[in-house]
Design an enzyme around this catalytic site. Structure first.
Site, PDB file in Angstrom:
ATOM      1  N   ASN A  13       0.899  -1.287   0.160  1.00 28.96           N
ATOM      2  CA  ASN A  13       0.062  -0.080   0.067  1.00 28.96           C
ATOM      3  C   ASN A  13       0.933   1.207  -0.134  1.00 28.96           C
ATOM      4  O   ASN A  13       0.666   2.145  -0.885  1.00 28.96           O
ATOM      5  CB  ASN A  13      -0.864   0.036   1.365  1.00 28.96           C
ATOM      6  CG  ASN A  13      -2.192  -1.127   0.837  1.00 28.96           C
ATOM      7  OD1 ASN A  13      -3.159  -0.464   0.280  1.00 28.96           O
ATOM      8  ND2 ASN A  13      -2.089  -2.031   1.542  1.00 28.96           N
ATOM      9  N   MET A  89       1.255  -2.258  12.401  1.00 29.13           N
ATOM     10  CA  MET A  89       0.875  -3.443  13.499  1.00 29.13           C
ATOM     11  C   MET A  89       0.429  -2.864  14.682  1.00 29.13           C
ATOM     12  O   MET A  89       0.530  -3.601  15.918  1.00 29.13           O
ATOM     13  CB  MET A  89       1.511  -4.520  13.134  1.00 29.13           C
ATOM     14  CG  MET A  89       1.494  -5.352  11.965  1.00 29.13           C
ATOM     15  SD  MET A  89      -0.351  -5.413  11.210  1.00 29.13           S
ATOM     16  CE  MET A  89      -0.831  -6.943  12.022  1.00 29.13           C
ATOM     17  N   ARG A  90       0.910  -1.445  15.173  1.00 29.12           N
ATOM     18  CA  ARG A  90       0.589  -1.161  16.574  1.00 29.12           C
ATOM     19  C   ARG A  90      -0.473  -0.263  16.563  1.00 29.12           C
ATOM     20  O   ARG A  90      -0.810   0.366  15.815  1.00 29.12           O
ATOM     21  CB  ARG A  90       1.849  -0.122  16.837  1.00 29.12           C
ATOM     22  CG  ARG A  90       3.069  -1.053  17.155  1.00 29.12           C
ATOM     23  CD  ARG A  90       4.226   0.131  17.354  1.00 29.12           C
ATOM     24  NE  ARG A  90       4.077   0.731  18.629  1.00 29.12           N
ATOM     25  CZ  ARG A  90       4.466   0.406  19.951  1.00 29.12           C
ATOM     26  NH1 ARG A  90       4.852  -0.740  19.983  1.00 29.12           N
ATOM     27  NH2 ARG A  90       4.263   1.082  20.945  1.00 29.12           N
ATOM     28  N   HIS A 108      -8.218  -1.198   6.120  1.00 31.12           N
ATOM     29  CA  HIS A 108      -8.554  -2.490   6.658  1.00 31.12           C
ATOM     30  C   HIS A 108      -8.708  -3.417   5.729  1.00 31.12           C
ATOM     31  O   HIS A 108      -9.328  -2.975   4.755  1.00 31.12           O
ATOM     32  CB  HIS A 108      -9.442  -2.334   7.704  1.00 31.12           C
ATOM     33  CG  HIS A 108      -9.811  -3.547   8.466  1.00 31.12           C
ATOM     34  ND1 HIS A 108      -8.970  -4.041   9.517  1.00 31.12           N
ATOM     35  CD2 HIS A 108     -10.987  -4.553   8.447  1.00 31.12           C
ATOM     36  CE1 HIS A 108      -9.749  -5.274   9.950  1.00 31.12           C
ATOM     37  NE2 HIS A 108     -10.559  -5.444   9.336  1.00 31.12           N
ATOM     38  N   THR A 140      -9.854   6.471  14.928  1.00 28.01           N
ATOM     39  CA  THR A 140     -10.367   7.091  16.248  1.00 28.01           C
ATOM     40  C   THR A 140      -9.683   6.096  17.293  1.00 28.01           C
ATOM     41  O   THR A 140      -9.020   5.265  17.246  1.00 28.01           O
ATOM     42  CB  THR A 140     -11.786   7.097  16.394  1.00 28.01           C
ATOM     43  OG1 THR A 140     -12.456   5.670  16.175  1.00 28.01           O
ATOM     44  CG2 THR A 140     -12.364   8.123  15.335  1.00 28.01           C
ATOM     45  N   ASP A 144     -10.312   0.209  14.454  1.00 30.40           N
ATOM     46  CA  ASP A 144     -10.945  -0.230  13.188  1.00 30.40           C
ATOM     47  C   ASP A 144     -12.549   0.332  13.271  1.00 30.40           C
ATOM     48  O   ASP A 144     -13.643  -0.278  12.834  1.00 30.40           O
ATOM     49  CB  ASP A 144     -10.943  -1.616  12.976  1.00 30.40           C
ATOM     50  CG  ASP A 144      -9.758  -2.128  12.585  1.00 30.40           C
ATOM     51  OD1 ASP A 144      -8.702  -1.280  12.202  1.00 30.40           O
ATOM     52  OD2 ASP A 144      -9.479  -3.398  12.986  1.00 30.40           O
ATOM     53  N   GLU A 173      -7.358  -2.464  -2.610  1.00 31.90           N
ATOM     54  CA  GLU A 173      -6.702  -1.414  -1.570  1.00 31.90           C
ATOM     55  C   GLU A 173      -5.967  -0.590  -2.346  1.00 31.90           C
ATOM     56  O   GLU A 173      -5.970   0.352  -2.030  1.00 31.90           O
ATOM     57  CB  GLU A 173      -5.840  -2.229  -0.637  1.00 31.90           C
ATOM     58  CG  GLU A 173      -6.633  -3.160   0.265  1.00 31.90           C
ATOM     59  CD  GLU A 173      -5.771  -3.815   1.548  1.00 31.90           C
ATOM     60  OE1 GLU A 173      -4.412  -3.611   1.221  1.00 31.90           O
ATOM     61  OE2 GLU A 173      -6.304  -4.156   2.256  1.00 31.90           O
TER      62      GLU A 173
HETATM   63  C1  GRF Z   1      -3.013  -4.724   4.119  1.00 31.73           C
HETATM   64  O1  GRF Z   1      -3.916  -5.691   3.924  1.00 31.73           O
HETATM   65  C2  GRF Z   1      -4.060  -3.749   4.895  1.00 31.73           C
HETATM   66  O2  GRF Z   1      -5.457  -3.932   4.670  1.00 31.73           O
HETATM   67  C3  GRF Z   1      -3.857  -4.267   6.549  1.00 31.73           C
HETATM   68  O3  GRF Z   1      -2.473  -4.542   6.378  1.00 31.73           O
HETATM   69  C4  GRF Z   1      -2.033  -4.852   4.936  1.00 31.73           C
HETATM   70  C5  GRF Z   1      -0.590  -4.371   4.651  1.00 31.73           C
HETATM   71  O4  GRF Z   1      -0.361  -4.537   3.418  1.00 31.73           O
HETATM   72  N1  GRF Z   1      -3.907  -3.037   7.409  1.00 31.73           N
HETATM   73  P1  GRF Z   1       1.028  -3.997   2.713  1.00 31.73           P
HETATM   74  O5  GRF Z   1       2.291  -3.867   3.860  1.00 31.73           O
HETATM   75  O6  GRF Z   1       0.608  -2.802   2.378  1.00 31.73           O
HETATM   76  O7  GRF Z   1       1.361  -4.702   1.622  1.00 31.73           O
END
Ligand code: GRF
Length: 206
Positions: A13, A89-90, A108, A140, A144, A173
């Site tokens: 992303n 991831m935090r 998400h 917020t 999620d 995404e």
């Molecule tokens: C994505 O699936 C996003 O929705 C989630 O974490 C993943 C991250 O993927 N929050 P990347 O590291 O952007 O490939």
């Protein structure tokens, strides 16, 4: 406008956001990429694109808030206007969420409010829903749960595995996240309670 992207993993992303800014689709600078994982491939992607990176090791801070305060200090130095979480991831501390109120976005991999938390792709597959897809939302204090900016539909096929489904969710995404960021940057998003409205630039003038 200056954007900071927070990422802990692969950063696909992040790459989509970098590409969208590079092509001028998003009219803003990706000024900083922040990670809590020193080995995150996202940091490599940022370096390749010539973007400043910040790895902040959570283990050297006493609390989540201290950690976030240190990061917020960097963001202020860089005049960051918008924070985009992309596989970060935090969970952000209430302090950080308040500092950047209505200026933090997240992606998400499931249709919120279903399948919150980690492993949204697997959770949807295991539950047996026939349609899933990513959600972009404001962040917020409740995980999620912030106002939803965009969602996209992905049909679940009988022969899907977690990997095949994740691949199609990711592809969506990479379309809706840059679009949501573009809309934010152009100032066309309006939050009213839980709902987010997309005003056209012409409406703005009236
Ligand atoms: C994505 O699936 C996003 O929705 C989630 O974490 C993943 C991250 O993927 N929050 P990347 O590291 O952007 O490939």
């Amino acid at each position: 406008m200056n954007i900071a992207v927070f990422a802990s993993g692969d950063g696909s992303n992040l790459q989509a956001i970098i590409d969208a800014a590079g092509s001028g689709y998003i009219n803003a600078a990706i000024s900083l990429v922040v990670s809590d994982k020193g080995g995150a491939y996202a940091l490599e992607r940022a370096k390749k694109a010539g973007i400043e990176t910040l790895f902040m090791d959570p283990d050297i801070f006493k609390s989540k808030e201290d950690y976030d305060k240190a990061i917020a200090g960097y963001l202020k130095d860089k005049n960051i206007d918008l924070v985009c979480l992309a596989g970060y991831m935090r969970v952000l501390s209430p302090y950080f969420v308040r500092e950047y109120k209505d200026r933090i976005l997240n992606i998400h991999p499931a249709l919120l409010p279903s399948f919150k938390g980690v492993n949204g792709v697997k959770a949807a597959l295991d539950y047996g829903v026939k349609v899933t897809g990513p959600t972009v939302h404001f962040v917020t204090e409740k995980i999620d749960s912030g106002p939803i900016i965009a969602q996209s539909l992905v049909e679940i096929r009988d022969d899907d595995t977690e990997d095949s489904l994740r691949e199609r969710v990711h592809a969506e995404e990479h379309k809706i996240y840059p679009k949501a960021i573009k809309d934010f940057v152009e100032g066309t998003l309006e939050i009213k309670g839980r709902r987010v409205f997309h005003r056209s630039k012409d409406e703005d003038k009236n």
